[in-house]
Design a protein around this motif. Structure first.
Motif, PDB file in Angstrom:
ATOM      1  N   ASN A   1      -3.865  -5.433   5.840  1.00  0.00           N
ATOM      2  CA  ASN A   1      -4.925  -5.790   5.007  1.00  0.00           C
ATOM      3  C   ASN A   1      -5.245  -4.731   3.819  1.00  0.00           C
ATOM      4  N   SER A   2      -3.955  -3.990   3.314  1.00  0.00           N
ATOM      5  CA  SER A   2      -4.217  -3.104   2.328  1.00  0.00           C
ATOM      6  C   SER A   2      -4.185  -4.089   1.081  1.00  0.00           C
ATOM      7  N   LYS A   3      -4.838  -3.479  -0.088  1.00  0.00           N
ATOM      8  CA  LYS A   3      -4.744  -4.201  -1.367  1.00  0.00           C
ATOM      9  C   LYS A   3      -3.325  -4.883  -1.760  1.00  0.00           C
ATOM     10  N   TRP A   4      -2.327  -3.760  -1.881  1.00  0.00           N
ATOM     11  CA  TRP A   4      -1.134  -4.367  -2.273  1.00  0.00           C
ATOM     12  C   TRP A   4      -0.399  -5.559  -1.588  1.00  0.00           C
ATOM     13  N   ALA A   5      -0.767  -5.531  -0.248  1.00  0.00           N
ATOM     14  CA  ALA A   5      -0.213  -6.427   0.652  1.00  0.00           C
ATOM     15  C   ALA A   5      -1.027  -7.995   0.316  1.00  0.00           C
ATOM     16  N   GLN A   6      -2.328  -7.822  -0.013  1.00  0.00           N
ATOM     17  CA  GLN A   6      -2.849  -9.057  -0.183  1.00  0.00           C
ATOM     18  C   GLN A   6      -2.606  -9.546  -1.596  1.00  0.00           C
ATOM     19  N   GLU A   7      -2.385  -8.698  -2.483  1.00  0.00           N
ATOM     20  CA  GLU A   7      -1.964  -8.969  -3.991  1.00  0.00           C
ATOM     21  C   GLU A   7      -0.556  -9.954  -3.603  1.00  0.00           C
TER      22      GLU A   7
END
Length: 274
Positions: free
Chosen positions: A239-245
């Motif tokens: 759920n990290s920001k970079w993974a969601q990007e």
């Protein structure tokens, strides 16, 4: 007495704070601006190279691509933390890997995939199947099981009724109608054997990277969701920001347009069902 009660309450709040923090990715992972991508041999790398990486860089990320000679090596690097993601395996393979290594790698998103296929340089049709012919299949557990199910769909073999589809092995063959001879080797090595065997089953990406001609394909596998390729990350980074990007880019209209129009990708990829 009040002094002791205050100390106990403060300790309790500290413990609660620690528990809450452990449920999410560390702040360093949430805010990171460099993404390291594992690149085992796969045709699917073209999507990262031509669409996802440039789009991430436009968002301010630095993206580093690291090549690996095998999918398993890439997974090991992911577990150890030297890379952040990989996009070259399906759920069936990941389940076996996690079980064998006691790892916690998870799917971030399903991505466009290409199916495995039955190849031959010596035969022009599956109707040329005959007794004592030789077939090469991948030796990793999940793709071996996948190949045996494929062969059963062709009515060349019958599998035992009580066998488990995800862990099939040659011992699970109940009937071998043509007394076929099997060789199990690394998927990446299968293209080198085509001139020496009657038939081979291999992932379509491996065939593309090895420049195996399309007219060597006799039958393509019907792809099910558990065989669609995925972006894989460590569970703590899901759920990290970079993974969601990254997830959003693999679901984007830009990627859909790319796989339908790019000369190297057109006609090869199937958009994921999930």
């Amino acid at each position: 007495m009040k002094k002791y009660i205050c100390i106990i309450m403060l300790l309790g709040l500290t413990l609660i704070g620690c528990d809450n923090k452990s449920e999410s990715a560390p702040k360093s992972q949430q805010d990171k601006k460099e993404i390291v991508v594992g690149m085992p041999p796969s045709m699917h790398n073209i999507m990262m190279e031509k669409v996802v990486k440039p789009a991430l860089e436009q968002k301010g990320y630095k993206v580093k691509l690291v090549n690996f000679s095998s999918l398993r090596d890439s997974n090991t690097a992911l577990v150890e933390g030297s890379i952040d993601l990989s996009a070259a395996q399906h759920q069936a393979y990941l389940d076996v890997y996690n079980k064998e290594t006691n790892s916690d790698l998870v799917s971030l998103v399903h991505i466009p995939s290409i199916s495995a296929a039955l190849f031959s340089q010596l035969h022009h049709s599956i109707d040329e199947i005959a007794n004592d012919q030789t077939i090469v299949i991948p030796n990793d557990p999940s793709n071996k099981a996948r190949s045996l199910l494929f062969l059963q769909s062709l009515n060349w073999i019958t599998l035992k009724s009580d066998s488990k589809s995800g862990t099939l092995d040659l011992n699970d063959i109940a009937e071998n109608r043509y007394n076929l001879k099997f060789k199990s080797i690394l998927s990446e090595l299968i293209p080198r054997t085509l001139g020496e065997v009657d038939y081979a089953i291999m992932p379509g990406g491996v065939a593309w990277l090895s420049k195996v001609p399309a007219d060597n394909v006799l039958v393509q596998e019907k792809l099910t969701p558990n065989l669609e390729l995925m972006v894989v990350v460590k569970k703590e980074n899901l759920n990290s920001k970079w993974a969601q990007e990254v997830k959003q880019l693999y679901q984007s209209e830009a990627l859909k347009k790319f796989i339908s129009e790019d000369p190297d990708a057109k006609g090869r990829f199937i958009w994921p069902q999930q």
